[in-house]
Structures are given as C-alpha cells and as structure tokens.
Design a protein around this motif. Structure first.
Motif, PDB file in Angstrom:
ATOM      1  N   SER A  47       0.812  -1.216   0.000  1.00  0.00           N
ATOM      2  CA  SER A  47       0.000   0.000   0.000  1.00  0.00           C
ATOM      3  C   SER A  47       0.843   1.261   0.000  1.00  0.00           C
ATOM      4  O   SER A  47       0.306   2.369  -0.136  1.00  0.00           O
ATOM      5  CB  SER A  47      -0.926   0.019   1.224  1.00  0.00           C
ATOM      6  N   SER A  48       2.169   1.123   0.141  1.00  0.00           N
ATOM      7  CA  SER A  48       3.025   2.308   0.160  1.00  0.00           C
ATOM      8  C   SER A  48       3.167   2.871  -1.246  1.00  0.00           C
ATOM      9  O   SER A  48       3.047   2.167  -2.248  1.00  0.00           O
ATOM     10  CB  SER A  48       4.405   1.964   0.732  1.00  0.00           C
ATOM     11  N   LYS A  49       3.439   4.157  -1.309  1.00  0.00           N
ATOM     12  CA  LYS A  49       3.445   4.854  -2.598  1.00  0.00           C
ATOM     13  C   LYS A  49       4.550   4.352  -3.525  1.00  0.00           C
ATOM     14  O   LYS A  49       4.345   4.233  -4.731  1.00  0.00           O
ATOM     15  CB  LYS A  49       3.566   6.361  -2.355  1.00  0.00           C
ATOM     16  N   TYR A  95       3.396   0.798  -4.835  1.00  0.00           N
ATOM     17  CA  TYR A  95       2.368   0.750  -5.892  1.00  0.00           C
ATOM     18  C   TYR A  95       2.800   1.495  -7.150  1.00  0.00           C
ATOM     19  O   TYR A  95       2.334   1.178  -8.249  1.00  0.00           O
ATOM     20  CB  TYR A  95       0.977   1.138  -5.385  1.00  0.00           C
ATOM     21  N   THR A 148       0.691  -7.229   2.050  1.00  0.00           N
ATOM     22  CA  THR A 148       0.271  -6.112   2.883  1.00  0.00           C
ATOM     23  C   THR A 148      -0.429  -6.613   4.128  1.00  0.00           C
ATOM     24  O   THR A 148      -0.638  -7.819   4.303  1.00  0.00           O
ATOM     25  CB  THR A 148      -0.644  -5.163   2.075  1.00  0.00           C
ATOM     26  N   ASN A 159      -5.211  -3.242   4.583  1.00  0.00           N
ATOM     27  CA  ASN A 159      -4.891  -2.556   3.325  1.00  0.00           C
ATOM     28  C   ASN A 159      -5.130  -3.409   2.081  1.00  0.00           C
ATOM     29  O   ASN A 159      -4.838  -2.976   0.962  1.00  0.00           O
ATOM     30  CB  ASN A 159      -3.436  -2.081   3.344  1.00  0.00           C
ATOM     31  N   PHE A 209      -7.658  -1.752  -0.401  1.00  0.00           N
ATOM     32  CA  PHE A 209      -7.045  -0.614  -1.090  1.00  0.00           C
ATOM     33  C   PHE A 209      -6.113  -1.084  -2.192  1.00  0.00           C
ATOM     34  O   PHE A 209      -6.183  -0.608  -3.333  1.00  0.00           O
ATOM     35  CB  PHE A 209      -6.274   0.258  -0.090  1.00  0.00           C
ATOM     36  N   CYS A 210      -5.245  -2.029  -1.885  1.00  0.00           N
ATOM     37  CA  CYS A 210      -4.279  -2.508  -2.875  1.00  0.00           C
ATOM     38  C   CYS A 210      -4.989  -3.157  -4.064  1.00  0.00           C
ATOM     39  O   CYS A 210      -4.591  -2.957  -5.221  1.00  0.00           O
ATOM     40  CB  CYS A 210      -3.301  -3.490  -2.234  1.00  0.00           C
ATOM     41  N   TRP A 253      -6.414   7.544  -6.474  1.00  0.00           N
ATOM     42  CA  TRP A 253      -5.585   6.746  -5.575  1.00  0.00           C
ATOM     43  C   TRP A 253      -5.185   7.508  -4.318  1.00  0.00           C
ATOM     44  O   TRP A 253      -4.863   6.898  -3.299  1.00  0.00           O
ATOM     45  CB  TRP A 253      -4.311   6.287  -6.296  1.00  0.00           C
ATOM     46  N   ASP A 268      -4.614   6.310   6.575  1.00  0.00           N
ATOM     47  CA  ASP A 268      -5.242   5.766   5.386  1.00  0.00           C
ATOM     48  C   ASP A 268      -4.275   5.917   4.210  1.00  0.00           C
ATOM     49  O   ASP A 268      -3.779   7.016   3.960  1.00  0.00           O
ATOM     50  CB  ASP A 268      -6.532   6.566   5.127  1.00  0.00           C
ATOM     51  N   PRO A 269      -3.997   4.827   3.468  1.00  0.00           N
ATOM     52  CA  PRO A 269      -3.048   4.966   2.350  1.00  0.00           C
ATOM     53  C   PRO A 269      -3.534   5.916   1.260  1.00  0.00           C
ATOM     54  O   PRO A 269      -2.729   6.357   0.435  1.00  0.00           O
ATOM     55  CB  PRO A 269      -2.916   3.534   1.821  1.00  0.00           C
ATOM     56  N   ARG A 270      -4.831   6.232   1.243  1.00  0.00           N
ATOM     57  CA  ARG A 270      -5.330   7.190   0.245  1.00  0.00           C
ATOM     58  C   ARG A 270      -5.084   8.637   0.647  1.00  0.00           C
ATOM     59  O   ARG A 270      -5.341   9.554  -0.133  1.00  0.00           O
ATOM     60  CB  ARG A 270      -6.834   6.988   0.021  1.00  0.00           C
TER      61      ARG A 270
END
Length: 374
Positions: free
Chosen positions: A182-184, A187, A208, A212, A215-216, A333, A358-360
C-alpha cells in the motif's frame, strides 16, 4: 527574519523539538527560500532510519550533536537573492529540510534547474542537490503541486526499480513479491511492472496487512494481493524476486526461508521502522543476499547509456501516465491533506512514524504557514 525547523533525535526518532533561529546574512551567490509546502511520507522515515548509513542527515546539518533534520520534497519560493541567476519570486521544487526556510548556493544554472553548490553537500549524491525551476520544469504543473510533492520522488524510484529489474532480465524470475504494497513507492513500482504483464509475462504480487488488502486490490496494478501470513499460498519453488519496501526483518527471513528459488532480494527502504533494527534481520539469510537498491546508481547508469535528454523524456512520459491513473476521477488513488503550523507538523510526523493512517491520504505540510484561525 527567523527560520523554524523540526529537529529529530537521531537515536530516538519519536523525539522531536522545534528550533527557531535568527537568519544570518546571505553570502554572495546565495539565495534564501521560503519553504511553502512539503510532503511527509514513509519514505522520509526511511531517510531518518538510514540517516547515518546513507548520509541523509548531512544534507541539512543542525549543528547540534545528536539532532538531525529529515530531508523532505516540496516547493519553495525565493524571498532573497544575492545570485544574479536566480530571481526573487522564483518557484522551486526540490529537497528541503523540515523547516520554514533554507539557504542555497546555486551553481550550474540552466533554464530547467540548478545545483546547490554548498561545500558540505559536494560529496553527497548529485540527484538530491538539484533544484528544479518550476517555470521550465517539464514535470511541473501548478494544479498538481501536492501530488508532485507526495509522489514524484517516490515514483522516480519506482520507475528506476522497474528499469533495474528489466535491465537484469528480472534475474530469471517472472514473479515479483512486493512488501508494504500500500506504500506509494511500492504501488508506483507495481504500476510500472504491471505494464509488462502481457508482453513479458510478469506477475506482481502485493504483500500487505489485512486492513490494506482492499485498497491494494482497488488499484488494479497487482495481479494478486496477499496478507503477510499467506505466503504459503505461493508455491515454495516459484522462481521469484523479492522487492522489500517494508524493512521488516522477520518478513524478510520468512520469505528467504520459504522460497527455494528466490532469484534476487532487493531492499528499498523501511516503512516498518520498528523492525529495522530487529536482531538477526538480514543475517544468516537463506538464498541470495538482500541487496540495497540505490536509485542514484541506476540514474547514473542510464544517463550514461541514454543521455540526459532521453532519460528525462522517458521519465516524464512515465510520470504523466502514472499521474493519469492516480487522478482518475472514478477511482483516485490519493488525496492531499494540508496541515499548517508547528503543532500540526509534529503531530503528522508522529502519525507517519507510527505507520498509522489511510493509504489514500497524503500529508502536505507547512512550517511557514499558520493554521486557519491561528
């Protein structure tokens, strides 16, 4: 005038303090900038975790024993200039301290960029010493400053990881395992690798935490998304490459121990900072040695082979393609969350250091702006 900085205790990253100092007069050739906004991501935590080993603390030394300033990426405006080649009011993108301002010594000026020629930075990687002049920067658009601060340096690393893997024929593997999916940076790498699915048969598996997974999966750039405890759903003899964005020693040991045909193990950074110093992490590993990926080395190799112009053209094209996916109206994203003022910056740092959030959501911070109503 004065400058406010956030200092971090090098040996205890959760310990911070604010430092305000009166600005010294500029020397001939120097410029002073106001740092308008900067991004704070897990990548910056990696800078701190590897601060001594990779010399990240040396870019903006605090002058105080045991305390450091973590470099961040963002935008600044020139507020004072004793350099005829740089005008007051010019907007710059680059590598700053977590502070309200900074002083640079511009040299090697071109319409697109210049280099900070400060003596203490001379031996540091050149890529971090370059400042891009927004008026002529091919990656710059005024309406995407937040996303540039949050994603641009990470995506360049992602693009280089993909290129490095392809350059080495994926070390004979077709399956790539990406931790901290999920890290920038992860991805961004998956986005690049996913484009090789049809032509080269590359499979990208994101690893992950349970929270997450959704999200992924929503990003559409992972062929499969698995939780860290589901490694046994991948055949142990799968020829694979591990790309480690987490820095979690226990996970690395588990992957090296399980996969008997692990072709290469690449260490990118440390998002799980509490695991970075795990005893035994990286020692006595089964299979290949975990090798740290250093983006500037791949930049140097490719600019030598392709030339700087072609390198830039390819990178700009990839960036715009990636930005198109990130800003898709139906499924964006990432969105930026602005936090201004010293208290907010300290709180955001503690939040990111703890791996929360939140990863977003991306943190865009400012120490020169005051919070609304403040």
């Amino acid at each position: 005038m004065s400058t406010t900085s956030l200092f971090i205790r090098k040996d205890q990253l959760a310990t911070t303090r604010l430092h305000t100092a009166t600005d010294a007069p500029l020397a001939n050739g120097q410029v002073r900038v106001r740092i308008d906004s900067f991004a704070l991501t897990s990548n910056n935590i990696t800078y701190a975790a590897f601060g001594d080993a990779m010399s990240y603390w040396q870019f903006y030394p605090t002058g105080e024993e045991g305390w450091g300033s973590i470099p961040v990426w963002g935008f600044a405006s020139v507020v004072q200039s004793l350099n005829p080649g740089v005008a007051v009011g010019e907007r710059l993108y680059g590598y700053w301290p977590m502070a309200s301002g900074a002083v640079l010594s511009p040299g090697r000026l071109s319409p697109e960029r210049f280099t900070d020629m400060a003596e203490h930075r001379a031996a540091l990687p050149a890529v971090y010493n370059q400042y891009f002049r927004c008026a002529s920067d091919p990656l710059y658009t005024a309406d995407t400053e937040d996303l540039q601060a949050l994603l641009r340096p990470l995506f360049i690393t992602s693009w280089l990881i993909d290129d490095f893997m392809s350059d080495n024929d994926f070390f004979g593997a077709k399956t790539l395992l990406l931790s901290s999916a999920s890290s920038k940076t992860a991805y961004g790498t998956a986005f690049q690798l996913h484009q090789r699915h049809e032509t080269e048969g590359i499979e990208v598996i994101g690893l992950t935490s349970p929270g997450n997974v959704a999200f992924c999966e929503s990003l559409g750039c992972y062929d499969r998304v698995l939780t860290y405890d589901a490694l046994d759903s991948i055949a142990a003899d799968t020829p694979c490459v591990y790309v480690d964005f987490a820095g979690n020693g226990a996970l690395r040991n588990a992957i090296h121990g399980r996969f008997t045909n692990l072709k290469y193990s690449s260490s990118i950074g440390g998002t799980h900072v509490e695991q970075l110093a795990a005893k035994g992490a990286g020692k006595d590993l089964a299979g290949p040695r975990a090798t740290l990926f250093f983006a500037p080395a791949q930049i140097k190799k490719r600019t030598g082979e392709w030339g700087a112009d072609e390198f830039g053209r390819r990178m700009v094209a990839a960036w715009h393609q990636f930005l198109g996916a990130v800003t898709d109206a139906k499924n964006p994203w990432l969105h930026a969350e602005h936090q201004d003022g010293a208290d907010a910056v300290q709180a955001a740092y503690a939040h990111v250091l703890a791996g929360k959030g939140d990863p977003r959501t991306g943190h865009v911070l400012s120490l020169c702006r005051q919070p609304a109503g403040g």
